[in-house]
Structure formats: structure tokens, C-alpha cells
Design a protein around this motif. Structure first.
Motif, PDB file in Angstrom:
ATOM      1  N   ALA A 494       0.856  -1.189   0.000  1.00 13.64           N
ATOM      2  CA  ALA A 494       0.000   0.000   0.000  1.00 13.64           C
ATOM      3  C   ALA A 494       0.887   1.232   0.000  1.00 13.64           C
ATOM      4  O   ALA A 494       1.969   1.236   0.601  1.00 13.64           O
ATOM      5  N   LEU A 495       0.430   2.294  -0.687  1.00  8.66           N
ATOM      6  CA  LEU A 495       1.225   3.509  -0.853  1.00  8.66           C
ATOM      7  C   LEU A 495       0.332   4.732  -0.708  1.00  8.66           C
ATOM      8  O   LEU A 495      -0.869   4.706  -1.026  1.00  8.66           O
ATOM      9  N   PHE A 496       0.954   5.810  -0.235  1.00 14.92           N
ATOM     10  CA  PHE A 496       0.368   7.144  -0.306  1.00 14.92           C
ATOM     11  C   PHE A 496       1.046   7.887  -1.454  1.00 14.92           C
ATOM     12  O   PHE A 496       2.270   7.820  -1.607  1.00 14.92           O
ATOM     13  N   LEU A 497       0.259   8.591  -2.235  1.00 16.28           N
ATOM     14  CA  LEU A 497       0.776   9.359  -3.362  1.00 16.28           C
ATOM     15  C   LEU A 497       0.318  10.800  -3.215  1.00 16.28           C
ATOM     16  O   LEU A 497      -0.888  11.070  -3.112  1.00 16.28           O
ATOM     17  N   ASN A 498       1.277  11.717  -3.185  1.00 12.07           N
ATOM     18  CA  ASN A 498       0.926  13.138  -3.079  1.00 12.07           C
ATOM     19  C   ASN A 498       1.290  13.857  -4.371  1.00 12.07           C
ATOM     20  O   ASN A 498       2.348  13.612  -4.957  1.00 12.07           O
ATOM     21  N   THR A 499       0.395  14.708  -4.817  1.00 11.02           N
ATOM     22  CA  THR A 499       0.646  15.602  -5.932  1.00 11.02           C
ATOM     23  C   THR A 499       0.793  17.017  -5.383  1.00 11.02           C
ATOM     24  O   THR A 499       1.023  17.211  -4.199  1.00 11.02           O
ATOM     25  N   THR A 500       0.670  17.996  -6.249  1.00 11.31           N
ATOM     26  CA  THR A 500       0.810  19.373  -5.793  1.00 11.31           C
ATOM     27  C   THR A 500      -0.275  19.783  -4.810  1.00 11.31           C
ATOM     28  O   THR A 500      -0.023  20.513  -3.852  1.00 11.31           O
ATOM     29  N   ASP A 501      -1.493  19.269  -5.008  1.00 13.64           N
ATOM     30  CA  ASP A 501      -2.616  19.716  -4.174  1.00 13.64           C
ATOM     31  C   ASP A 501      -3.485  18.583  -3.674  1.00 13.64           C
ATOM     32  O   ASP A 501      -4.551  18.832  -3.125  1.00 13.64           O
ATOM     33  N   ARG A 502      -3.067  17.327  -3.829  1.00 18.23           N
ATOM     34  CA  ARG A 502      -3.890  16.205  -3.390  1.00 18.23           C
ATOM     35  C   ARG A 502      -3.023  15.108  -2.805  1.00 18.23           C
ATOM     36  O   ARG A 502      -1.834  15.012  -3.110  1.00 18.23           O
ATOM     37  N   ILE A 503      -3.668  14.288  -1.975  1.00 19.39           N
ATOM     38  CA  ILE A 503      -3.032  13.094  -1.440  1.00 19.39           C
ATOM     39  C   ILE A 503      -3.977  11.925  -1.705  1.00 19.39           C
ATOM     40  O   ILE A 503      -5.152  11.963  -1.338  1.00 19.39           O
ATOM     41  N   HIS A 504      -3.448  10.901  -2.348  1.00 21.44           N
ATOM     42  CA  HIS A 504      -4.219   9.709  -2.681  1.00 21.44           C
ATOM     43  C   HIS A 504      -3.621   8.504  -1.962  1.00 21.44           C
ATOM     44  O   HIS A 504      -2.462   8.511  -1.552  1.00 21.44           O
ATOM     45  N   TYR A 505      -4.454   7.482  -1.858  1.00 20.53           N
ATOM     46  CA  TYR A 505      -4.025   6.222  -1.239  1.00 20.53           C
ATOM     47  C   TYR A 505      -4.497   5.075  -2.128  1.00 20.53           C
ATOM     48  O   TYR A 505      -5.662   5.049  -2.555  1.00 20.53           O
ATOM     49  N   PHE A 506      -3.609   4.154  -2.435  1.00 23.63           N
ATOM     50  CA  PHE A 506      -4.038   2.976  -3.175  1.00 23.63           C
ATOM     51  C   PHE A 506      -3.353   1.743  -2.610  1.00 23.63           C
ATOM     52  O   PHE A 506      -2.211   1.771  -2.172  1.00 23.63           O
ATOM     53  N   ASP A 507      -4.126   0.647  -2.629  1.00 28.98           N
ATOM     54  CA  ASP A 507      -3.757  -0.588  -1.947  1.00 28.98           C
ATOM     55  C   ASP A 507      -3.783  -1.736  -2.951  1.00 28.98           C
ATOM     56  O   ASP A 507      -4.780  -1.933  -3.649  1.00 28.98           O
ATOM     57  N   LEU A 508      -2.688  -2.501  -3.018  1.00 28.16           N
ATOM     58  CA  LEU A 508      -2.581  -3.657  -3.900  1.00 28.16           C
ATOM     59  C   LEU A 508      -2.554  -4.971  -3.127  1.00 28.16           C
ATOM     60  O   LEU A 508      -2.274  -6.018  -3.714  1.00 28.16           O
ATOM     61  N   THR A 509      -2.818  -4.937  -1.841  1.00 28.81           N
ATOM     62  CA  THR A 509      -2.547  -6.093  -0.988  1.00 28.81           C
ATOM     63  C   THR A 509      -3.341  -7.314  -1.410  1.00 28.81           C
ATOM     64  O   THR A 509      -2.772  -8.397  -1.628  1.00 28.81           O
ATOM     65  N   ASP A 510      -4.653  -7.181  -1.519  1.00 29.82           N
ATOM     66  CA  ASP A 510      -5.494  -8.341  -1.824  1.00 29.82           C
ATOM     67  C   ASP A 510      -5.128  -8.959  -3.160  1.00 29.82           C
ATOM     68  O   ASP A 510      -4.963 -10.175  -3.277  1.00 29.82           O
ATOM     69  N   TRP A 511      -4.984  -8.116  -4.176  1.00 33.84           N
ATOM     70  CA  TRP A 511      -4.715  -8.653  -5.513  1.00 33.84           C
ATOM     71  C   TRP A 511      -3.347  -9.313  -5.578  1.00 33.84           C
ATOM     72  O   TRP A 511      -3.190 -10.376  -6.189  1.00 33.84           O
ATOM     73  N   VAL A 512      -2.337  -8.730  -4.979  1.00 30.39           N
ATOM     74  CA  VAL A 512      -0.986  -9.292  -5.039  1.00 30.39           C
ATOM     75  C   VAL A 512      -0.940 -10.661  -4.377  1.00 30.39           C
ATOM     76  O   VAL A 512      -0.359 -11.613  -4.914  1.00 30.39           O
ATOM     77  N   PHE A 513      -1.565 -10.801  -3.232  1.00 28.79           N
ATOM     78  CA  PHE A 513      -1.520 -12.083  -2.545  1.00 28.79           C
ATOM     79  C   PHE A 513      -2.393 -13.129  -3.234  1.00 28.79           C
ATOM     80  O   PHE A 513      -2.081 -14.318  -3.194  1.00 28.79           O
ATOM     81  N   GLN A 514      -3.468 -12.716  -3.848  1.00 30.08           N
ATOM     82  CA  GLN A 514      -4.270 -13.668  -4.623  1.00 30.08           C
ATOM     83  C   GLN A 514      -3.471 -14.197  -5.804  1.00 30.08           C
ATOM     84  O   GLN A 514      -3.432 -15.411  -6.046  1.00 30.08           O
ATOM     85  N   LEU A 515      -2.833 -13.298  -6.546  1.00 31.78           N
ATOM     86  CA  LEU A 515      -2.029 -13.734  -7.682  1.00 31.78           C
ATOM     87  C   LEU A 515      -0.831 -14.550  -7.223  1.00 31.78           C
ATOM     88  O   LEU A 515      -0.446 -15.535  -7.866  1.00 31.78           O
ATOM     89  N   GLY A 516      -0.205 -14.160  -6.108  1.00 33.00           N
ATOM     90  CA  GLY A 516       0.919 -14.936  -5.596  1.00 33.00           C
ATOM     91  C   GLY A 516       0.519 -16.339  -5.199  1.00 33.00           C
ATOM     92  O   GLY A 516       1.259 -17.306  -5.429  1.00 33.00           O
ATOM     93  N   ALA A 517      -0.666 -16.485  -4.597  1.00 31.54           N
ATOM     94  CA  ALA A 517      -1.134 -17.815  -4.226  1.00 31.54           C
ATOM     95  C   ALA A 517      -1.419 -18.671  -5.453  1.00 31.54           C
ATOM     96  O   ALA A 517      -1.200 -19.890  -5.443  1.00 31.54           O
ATOM     97  N   GLU A 518      -1.905 -18.067  -6.526  1.00 31.44           N
ATOM     98  CA  GLU A 518      -2.146 -18.827  -7.749  1.00 31.44           C
ATOM     99  C   GLU A 518      -0.834 -19.286  -8.392  1.00 31.44           C
ATOM    100  O   GLU A 518      -0.727 -20.421  -8.862  1.00 31.44           O
ATOM    101  N   LEU A 519       0.162 -18.414  -8.396  1.00 29.87           N
ATOM    102  CA  LEU A 519       1.411 -18.740  -9.078  1.00 29.87           C
ATOM    103  C   LEU A 519       2.293 -19.667  -8.273  1.00 29.87           C
ATOM    104  O   LEU A 519       3.214 -20.273  -8.831  1.00 29.87           O
ATOM    105  N   THR A 520       2.073 -19.804  -6.977  1.00 25.89           N
ATOM    106  CA  THR A 520       2.904 -20.672  -6.138  1.00 25.89           C
ATOM    107  C   THR A 520       2.152 -21.913  -5.701  1.00 25.89           C
ATOM    108  O   THR A 520       2.478 -22.507  -4.677  1.00 25.89           O
ATOM    109  N   GLY A 521       1.136 -22.337  -6.450  1.00 29.99           N
ATOM    110  CA  GLY A 521       0.400 -23.548  -6.095  1.00 29.99           C
ATOM    111  C   GLY A 521       1.282 -24.768  -6.164  1.00 29.99           C
ATOM    112  O   GLY A 521       2.094 -24.941  -7.085  1.00 29.99           O
ATOM    113  N   THR A 522       1.157 -25.638  -5.201  1.00 33.79           N
ATOM    114  CA  THR A 522       2.000 -26.833  -5.143  1.00 33.79           C
ATOM    115  C   THR A 522       1.435 -27.974  -5.980  1.00 33.79           C
ATOM    116  O   THR A 522       2.159 -28.883  -6.337  1.00 33.79           O
TER     117      THR A 522
END
Length: 928
Positions: A494-522
Motif C-alpha cells: 500500500a502507498l500514499f501518493l501526493n501531488t501538488t494539491d492532493r493526497i491519494h491512497y491505493f492498496d494492492l494487498t489483496d490482488w498481489v496475494f491472490q495472484l501470488g497464491a495462484e502462481l505458487t500452487g503446489t
């Protein structure tokens, strides 16, 4: 995603004294040209021309270091809050828990970045061209009575390297694997002309501050063919020839691929990612100081990877470059394994850690890997990168420590992630998210050999572009936009992103771990894997939320600082040239046991390991009232109103000054010009005051309207509550009685439940007695029985239908057994009669008698007649046959008598059983 529960705390907002931490409380009057303020919002030529990152705040626990002008303001926010609460209660306005810090030698130009070392002992103060290392004082200095500015000892890195005529600094980073102490640390600087320098400074050695340990010119390294070449940047003052790399390799940002975590890939924290202005990305791996501190999983992971790669090499099929890279990695890791590490004791705990030396073979300077591009070959999109952030791949510790007996050598870190995630921001407010499936490992140039020449590969390696985000356009502001990433302290993705006049937040946690679980299936890859991966990539990848956008046009947001403390909570602070903006998040958000998120699998037959190891904190069912940032008075209310006129008076010629201040005022063209200019200055100032007063009036009107609407809502809610209470307070006759408490209502509900249960039991017994008469029930009675059963289920009483059914089945079974006994009795009597009639055929008699006897002895069911009757009939039947059998077939009478006695005993026992069963059956019928 964090939940916003508040904005700038009151102890940091105007008119609280804590707001002075982030602003200059004493503006210059009259203005002095020799002491120009270096606010980021000033309209000087140097400030307007600057385009780069701005990080004007850093934190160390609850302590904050903020750039205000050319000074650094130092304060403890926990102490500031406590003193503000005490002053609010006592009615005083004393404030003295912040101090200004100035450098001994001063800084050349405005300060644009400050970075605290991970150890917390040093502060890097960066201008556009220079870097100063300040030794941070102890926190006890804030409690001193002396409030004068504190002189901080600083050291300049490379006085002859980072100078004004040279290339500006693009990035300054603290090395995550450095062996940091109270006097030593490691810093990496990257200039816009692609010069990477690694500084291992010691404040007791001036030589370590003058020259870097490693200096790498990336354009030279990109064209290098051997690790024995000289890759140092050109010395100061030397002219450089024309090169295409001067345009293609202009650095805009740099970041390390890891944060020295035990769960990260071993190569991540020693990989330096460099982003160029034109969109190309390069990597240097491994980039290590001469003494480095590995994590608990670094050495095992490196050894396992090197040995596995060597085992997979086939001399006949493997490429020469791949074989050489594997040999180099094995040689590099072998030197680490053979080295005896230094054991040091940690200063903050009783634990110990290892310190190792950097291997010298194959080389201390790695090969430049790349360029990596985030767009496919057929895409001609060109972007300009402003900042970059890299999420490291996560280790699979189950495979790494497979076979280890000691279970305490490591802690589980959750689902492994076998790929590196790269986030790129552009000045056009676009975010590109890509992944590197192959990963970056250590690579070096080959050794120099005679009659050997190789051309370095320059083919671009394409990353897998996952998603492109476009943020809202910024408002019309003169300073250039330069978005920056700030990592979240709660989630690794998860990251905070600031521009000249705004602050945004975006989170990749759920998607990254879902894809990681698919790619590391035993398990084996099933046909549905491709469909699931396509579905995951088509769904929403990141959760984007806008946190702050209520910024005045004259303000420019700096990269925020994240403060995570039990006393202060979880908050974000972003300073501007006019003050500070803060966001307070829900405290339970960051108190999570692990960092692996929970998610739902798309397919129940998924072969991958989709077991989540995180239980998120349950969110409160009572939602708080949405909040917005409180009103902050405009800066014009607090500015020195005489400053514009004093500045104008200072610019007037000497004769006009005397005519205005000393001599009587005379009408003249010069005086008319002075009055015209004065009118313009006063007019602009009055316009600002009018706009600020109008904004205050609008906010007051909006506050009145909101308060009136909330009062109406509360009135309606109170009326509804009264209606509900009145409805609940009426009895069965419609008469109102006193409102009962929740305990009384709960007790009444339990009593009502007991009455319903008793009524149900009575009705059930009545239905049972009605069914015992063996008469058919009417349709109304059947419906009544079904209704009673449904009522029992709703009430929660366990029905005895199963027991009744079991008893009925038992009675039916006894009737069936009784019928079978009667049939066997009749068949046995008929057969005895036939035997008596056909004495002339003795051959069939023994077989018939044997079959009849075996049927009686093997059957568990006996005749329905009494035992005495069966005995008489059997005796009369067997008596005449006994002599015949003994005479015709030579069967001894003793054997016949024994056989008949056995049969009679069996018949008597079965008869007793039947009598007991008949009595029980009659008793059951009587009960029913």
C-alpha cells in the motif's frame, strides 16, 4: 484501506501555538533582500525553475523535523499535545516544546529534502546539488529551558563532487543493509547525469566524507565489456563529449527493491532500481557497502538459489552467458559462505546480529541490467517518470527451511509472492503498475581475457503491465507537478501518493496475494488456471481513494510523513508553505497480527494454496459521522499587514522618501506615481482580505445550515424513538404503561418463550393421544399437527417424532415376525402330516426332517403357539417316525432323541421370547 476519522489535530491548527512548528511566526518587516525566505511557495527564479521531489518533513517516533525557510524545526508532537491540553484547561498560552536547528556551515540554496536514517542517528539535508549529514541531538534537548536555536553539527558529502555547476541530485537513499552505528552509516546518491555514489561515512574520518567508496557512471557501465574497466564518473571540471546517453539516461528517481525484511527476497534489498526521464528502468544488483548486515533469511536464500541454478545447468543446452552468470553467482555466494561473520550485539535489545564483508569476486561493481520497459513492443507510448516504488518478492519459507528440525528458526510470513511489483508515477498524474515475473538477481561483467571481445546486449526487457490509473487533473498552479510515493506502515503493498494539491491512497494487498497464491500452487496446473488468472487481471487490481484535496491555490503539498505511535495514533502530516495538513486514521487499522490479507477464492477446486493466514480486525458496526478538514483561517489574517508598504517604501528613491515622510506632500507626477503604486499594493492586499472574509462568511452560513439540518434530524429521530417507545409500551388492551428497561424486556421474552414451550408440549401430548385410537385423521387435524410441528421448530423445542417413529417401527417389526412364525408353524405341521402318511418312502424322510429341524434352529422367529402345544405336536409327529427311522435306516434311537431334545429346547426358548414380545406389544398399543 485506512478509514479517515479526522483531519489536522487541533493542537497543530491555527490559532493553536503548535501551528508555529510548520510556519514562520516572525515574517521579516521590512523585507531584507539578504535574507530571502526559501519557502517552497516563494516566487523566486530558483524556486520556479526547480522540478523535483520535495520531502520537507521527517519523523522519528513522535518527533518531527520540518523545513521552515532555511531552518529545521524540531518538535515532539506528544509533548506538544499534552501541553496544549494543559494550556487549554488552565487558559494560558505558553508554548515552548519546539526548537529550531541550524547547520554550522549553512546550506547552499534551499532545502528540498530531509531523510532520517533507519538507525535514527543521522539526518540527510539535501538541496538541489549538495548533501549535508547532521548528527541528530538527543530528545532530552527539547526539555531544556533555553528556547534559542540549536546549532547542529553537520558534514557535507563530497564538497568537490556535489557542487553547483555539476548535475543536480535526483535521489538520495539510505542503504537498507548498512551496518549503522552511532558514528557510521551508508548513503547512496544518484545525480541526474546517472552517476551513482555509495558513501560509507564516519563522522570521525573526514576522508570518508570527501570520497565515496564506490562511484559508478551508468553510461560507462552500460557500454562496459569487462569488470576490470574504470567506471568512475568524470572528475569535476573535465569536459564531456557528446553522447546519446546524456538524453536517454537522465535519472529522475531511484529506489531500493527491499526494506531489509526477513520475508523479502534475498536480492531485493541489495538491488538499486533507477528510473530515467524517458521511461526506461535499470537495475544494479548487488550494490552493497564494504560491511553489510544480512537478515536471518538472506544467506540461506542466496545459497539455495545459487546451488539450484548450478544444478539446472546443462553443458549441452545452456547458453554461454547463462552458464557464466550462474558460475559468477556461485563464486560470489561461496565467498560469503566461507567467510567468518562478525557477531555484534544490538544497542536497542539483547539480541545479536551478523556483519559480513562484501565479496571481492567477481567484482564490487555489478552489471547494469536493463533497460526494462513497462509497455509492449507494439506500443509507442512515451512517458516521463517522476517517482518509482518497488515491492519486493516474498520468500516461500516452507521450501527454504524444508527439512529443518528446529521450528523456532523462522516465523511464517504468509503467502509467498514470486514476482516483483513496480509502481511508476508521472507528472501527468498517471500511475503505471507492472510486475517482473523473472526477477532481478546478481550479475557481473566478465573478467578481461586476451583475444576475447563481447558486445553487451541492449535489448529492452518488457515488464508485464497490469493497470494504468489516471488521477484527477491538478488545479492551475504555477509550480510544476511532481508526484511522490510514500509507503504505508500497515500493509506492505500500500502507498500514499501526493501531488501538488492532493493526497491519494491505493492498496494492492489483496490482488498481489491472490495472484501470488495462484502462481505458487503446489499441485499440478489445472486447465482453469489460465481462466482464473485472466479473471483476476480483469477485476479491480487496486483500491484507490482520495484522502485530501482541500488545499489553497497558493499551497504546495510536500511528501507526507507517517507517524505510528500508541499515544498519538496513526496519522499523516504533510507541510506546506502556509502550514500543515494532517489526516488521522482509524487506530485498529494498523494493529494487524500479520500482513497477509484474507480473500475469497474464485474457484473451490483451485489447486493453489489460497489459505489466508491473516484475520483482519473486525470493523465497528457503528459508523462514525463523516468528518472533513476543519476550517483554517486564511494566511492573510496572520500576515504582517505593513510588510507590502514597507517593501514599497524601501524601493522608493531617496528624494521621494523625503517628500513622503519629511516634507509636506505636494501634487506632482512623481507623487501621483507613488500614490498609484500604493493603491495597487493596498488594492491587492484588500482583495485578499475581502476574499478571506467572504470565505469565512460562507463557511459560517454553511455551518448554520448544517447545524439546523442536524437539529431537525435529531428532532425527527427523537420523535421516532418516542413513537416506538409508545408502541412498545402499550399492553394487549391498548392501554399505555411505563416504559420497560431492556433487562425487563429480555426477562419477559424468556417467560413468553417458556409459556410457548409448555403450550407446545401439551398440544403434542394431545395429538399423540388422538392418534392412538387408530382412526383416520381429518384434514383439519392433519393441518393442525403440521402447524404444531412448525411451531415447535420455530420455538426451538426438539421434537420427539424420531422416538415415536422408532417405536412404531419396532411394533411393525414384531407384527412381521409374528406373521412369519405362524407361516412356519403351518408349514411344519403340514410337513409332519405328510411324513406320517408316506412311511413307505423312507429315503425322503431324513432329508425332510433335517430341513425342518434346521429351519427351526436357524430361524430367530418361533411359532405363535405355546411351547406345550408345540411340544405335544412335535412328539406325536416324531414318535411313530422314530421306530421307522431306526428300523429302516439303522439310525440309533439315542441320536434321534438327542436331536429331538435339542429342537424342543430351542422351541421352548423361542416361545419364551415370543411371549415377552407379545406382552410388550400389547403394552405399547395400550400406551398409544
Amino acid at each position: 484501506m485506512p478509514k479517515v476519522i479526522g483531519y489536522t489535530p487541533p493542537y497543530l491548527s491555527r490559532p493553536s501555538p503548535g501551528s508555529k512548528i510548520f510556519s514562520d511566526p516572525d515574517p521579516q518587516s521590512p523585507a531584507d533582500t539578504s535574507k530571502q525566505s526559501s519557502y517552497i511557495g516563494s516566487k523566486s527564479a530558483s524556486q520556479a525553475a526547480y522540478q523535483g521531489p520535495r520531502r520537507l518533513i521527517a519523523s522519528r517516533g513522535t518527533e518531527t523535523f520540518t523545513v521552515v525557510g532555511n531552518r529545521i524545526r524540531w518538535a515532539d508532537l506528544a509533548a506538544v499535545r499534552d501541553e496544549w491540553e494543559e494550556n487549554t484547561q488552565s487558559g494560558t498560552s505558553r508554548f515552548g516544546l519546539s526548537r529550531s536547528a541550524t547547520t554550522e556551515g549553512g546550506t547552499e540554496g534551499s532545502v528540498y529534502r530531509i531523510l532520517i536514517s533507519p538507525s535514527g542517528f543521522f539526518l540527510a539535508i539535501c538541496t538541489e546539488h549538495t548533501v549535508h549529514i547532521a548528527v541528530l541531538p538527543d530528545s532530552s534537548r527539547l526539555k531544556e529551558q533555553d528556547r534559542s536555536p540549536l546549532k547542529v553539527k553537520t558534514y557535507q558529502l563530497g564538497p568537490t563532487v556535489h557542487v553547483i555547476p555539476e548535475s543536480p541530485l535526483a535521489s538520495v537513499l539510505w542503504h537498507p543493509l548498512a551496518n549503522a552505528t552511532t558514528s557510521t552509516d551508508c548513503l547512496v546518491t544518484v545525480t541526474a547525469e546517472a552517476a551513482v555514489r555509495l558513501w560509507e561515512f564516519d563522522k570521525s574520518s573526514n576522508w570518508s566524507l570527501d570520497r565515496p567508496k564506490l562511484a559508478i557512471d551508468l553510461p560507462k557501465l552500460a557500454d562496459g565489456v569487462s569488470c576490470d574497466q574504470d567506471f568512475e564518473p568524470s572528475a569535476f571540471g573535465k569536459t564531456r563529449g557528446f553522447s546519446v546517453d546524456a538524453f536517454d539516461m537522465e535519472v529522475s528517481a531511484a529506489v531500493f527493491g527491499g526494506r531489509a525484511g526477513a520475508h523479502e527476497s534475498a536480492w531485493a534489498s541489495m538491488t538499486l532500481w533507477i528510473a530515467m526521464r524517458n521511461g526506461d528502468i535499470y537495475a544494479l544488483c548487488p550494490l552493497l557497502p564494504s560491511k553489510w548486515k544480512p537478515t536471518s533469511t538472506t544467506i540461506p536464500s542466496l545459497t539455495t538459489a545459487a546451488v539450484s541454478r548450478m544444478a539446472l545447468i546443462n553443458d549441452d543446452e545452456t547458453d554461454i552467458d547463462d552458464r557464466r552468470a550462474a558460475d559468477q553467482q556461485y563464486e560470489w555466494v561461496q565467498e560469503i559462505d566461507e567467510e567468518e561473520p562478525e557477531i555484534h550485539r544490538s544497542t536497542d535489545s539483547l539480541g545479536q546480529f551478523e556483519v559480513r564483508f562484501r565479496p571481492q569476486n567477481p567484482s564490487a561493481i555489478p552489471r547494469l541490467q536493463g533497460p526494462f520497459t513497462i509497455f509492449p513492443e507494439d506500443d509507442d507510448t512515451e512517458i516521463e517518470i517522476s517517482d518509482m516504488y518497488v515491492f519486493a518478492a516474498r520468500l516461500d519459507e516452507d521450501d527454504l527451511f524444508d527439512g529443518e528440525d528446529d521450528e523456532d528458526i523462522h516465523d511464517p510470513v504468509g503467502t509467498p509472492v514470486p514476482f516483483t511489483t513496480i509502481c511508476v508515477a508521472t507528472p501527468d498524474n498517471q500511475i503505471f503498475i507492472a510486475i517482473d515475473l523473472d526477477g532481478v538477481t546478481g550479475q557481473w561483467l566478465p573478467k578481461k581475457r586476451k583475444n576475447a571481445f563481447s558486445i553487451p546486449t541492449s535489448d529492452a526487457e518488457h515488464l508485464t503491465l497490469i493497470e494504468t490509473l489516471t488521477l484527477p487533473d491538478q488545479s492551475s498552479k504555477s509550480p510544476p507537478n511532481w508526484p511522490l510515493f510514500t509507503p504505508d506502515v500497515a500493509y506492505n503493498y500500500a502507498l500514499f501518493l501526493n501531488t501538488t494539491d492532493r493526497i491519494h491512497y491505493f492498496d494492492l494487498t489483496d490482488w498481489v496475494f491472490q495472484l501470488g497464491a495462484e502462481l505458487t500452487g503446489t499441485e499440478a496446473v489445472d486447465p482453469g488456471l489460465q481462466a482464473r488468472l485472466e479473471t483476476r487481471c480483469q477485476d479491480q487490481i487496486t483500491l484507490l481513494e482520495k484522502l485530501l484535496d482541500n488545499v489553497e491555490p497558493s499551497e504546495i503539498l510536500s511528501a507526507p510523513a507517517i507517524i505510528d505511535d500508541d499515544s498519538l495514533g496513526f496519522m499523516l502530516l504533510s507541510p506546506t508553505n502556509l502550514g500543515c495538513h494532517g489526516i488521522i486514521f482509524q487506530p485498529n487499522y494498523y494493529k494487524v497480527p500479520t500482513l497477509t490479507p484474507s480473500f475469497t477464492d474464485l474457484s473451490a477446486s483451485s489447486p493453489s494454496r489460497m489459505n489466508s493466514q491473516l484475520v483482519k480486525m473486525p470493523e465497528s458496526t457503528i459508523d462514525t459521522v463523516p468528518t472533513r478538514e476543519p476550517y483554517s483561517p486564511a494566511r492573510v489574517f496572520y500576515e504582517n499587514q505593513h510588510l507590502p508598504l514597507d517593501s514599497l517604501r524601501k524601493k522608493l528613491p531617496l528624494h521621494l522618501k523625503k517628500s513622503v515622510t519629511e516634507r509636506p506632500m505636494k501634487l506632482s507626477p512623481a507623487m501621483l506615481e507613488v500614490m498609484t503604486v500604493t493603491h495597487r499594493v493596498v488594492g491587492v492586499q484588500s482583495t485578499y482580505l475581502e476574499n478571506a472574509a467572504a470565505e469565512l462568511f460562507r463557511r459560517c452560513e454553511r455551518l448554520r445550515n448544517e447545524l439546523s439540518s442536524q437539529v431537525e434530524q435529531m428532532t425527527l429521530l427523537a420523535q421516532q424513538l418516542k413513537r416506538l417507545s409508545a408502541t412498545e409500551g402499550e399492553d394487549e388492551d391498548g392501554e399505555a404503561h411505563q416504559i420497560r428497561s431492556p433487562e425487563q424486556r429480555f426477562h419477559d421474552a424468556k417467560e413468553k418463550q417458556k409459556k410457548l414451550v409448555a403450550r407446545y408440549e401439551a398440544l403434542r401430548r394431545r395429538v399423540g393421544r388422538a392418534g392412538s385410537a387408530k382412526r383416520e385423521l381429518s384434514s383439519k387435524e392433519v393441518a393442525w399437527i403440521e402447524e404444531i410441528g412448525t411451531l415447535g421448530k420455530n420455538v426451538g423445542v426438539s421434537s420427539e417424532e424420531n422416538q415415536q417413529q422408532q417405536r412404531g417401527d419396532e411394533g411393525t417389526n414384531l407384527d412381521r415376525r409374528f406373521d412369519t412364525v405362524k407361516n412356519l408353524t403351518h408349514s411344519l405341521i403340514s410337513e409332519s402330516q405328510q411324513i406320517a402318511k408316506h412311511q413307505s418312502s423312507p429315503k425322503a424322510l431324513p432329508a425332510r426332517l433335517e430341513a425342518s429341524t434346521s429351519s427351526i434352529s436357524n430361524s430367530s422367529i418361533t411359532p405363535s403357539m405355546s411351547a406345550s402345544q408345540i411340544t405335544i405336536r412335535s412328539g406325536t409327529t416324531a414318535s411313530p417316525s422314530g421306530s421307522t427311522l431306526s428300523a429302516g435306516f439303522s439310525v440309533s434311537s439315542r441320536l434321534q432323541k438327542e436331536r429331538i431334545a435339542d429342537v424342543m429346547g430351542l422351541v421352548e426358548r423361542e416361545g419364551a421370547v415370543i411371549e415377552a414380545a407379545m406382552k410388550r406389544l400389547e403394552r405399547l398399543r395400550t400406551e398409544y
